[in-house]
Scaffold this motif. Structure first.
Motif: not given
Length: 140
Positions: A115, A118-122, A124-128
């Motif tokens: 992935q 910057g395209t993994w959301g969990a 309600g927020q983006i996790f890098r």
């Protein structure tokens, strides 16, 4: 925050194999990612078992069951050595869960999907990836 999914024809796994393969694959994925061995990171490793109806999967040559392991990880989480180890160990575990020998290894495909950062959301927020590394260092 990895995911691992096993897709199999219904009845292709032994009852014991079907009962334990999800936990086994999730633990293997965390091991090869190098994640801390704690409840927090275990809760982030999701594992799915998709059982297709009999006859839903065949090849051009036969209808022997095939097994697809789809792994989704943040880009950068697995280097080539870790990918190879994960593919090898997941294949061995799926074969064991199906009661098959190593001579049937080509019936298991492990597809690793990275992935993009910057395209993994969990939650309600983006996790890098850097966020996850920092989180692991704090949890390790």
């Amino acid at each position: 925050m990895p995911q691992i999914q096993l897709t199999v024809p219904e009845g292709a796994l032994t009852p014991e194999g079907a009962a334990g393969i999800q936990s086994t694959l999730a633990a293997t994925l965390l091991k090869w990612e190098g994640a801390p061995d704690n409840d927090f990171f275990k809760s982030l490793a999701w594992s799915y078992l998709h059982q297709m109806p009999a006859g839903a999967q065949i090849t051009a040559g036969d209808d022997d069951p095939r097994f697809r392991v789809d792994v989704t990880v943040p880009a950068g989480a697995l280097n080539d050595e870790r990918k190879a180890g994960l593919a090898r160990e997941a294949t061995e575990q799926v074969l064991a869960a199906a009661g098959l020998g190593h001579d049937q290894a080509l019936r298991v495909w492990v597809l690793i999907h990275e992935q993009a950062d910057g395209t993994w959301g969990a939650g309600g927020q983006i996790f890098r990836y850097a966020d996850l590394v920092a989180l692991a260092k704090g949890q390790g």
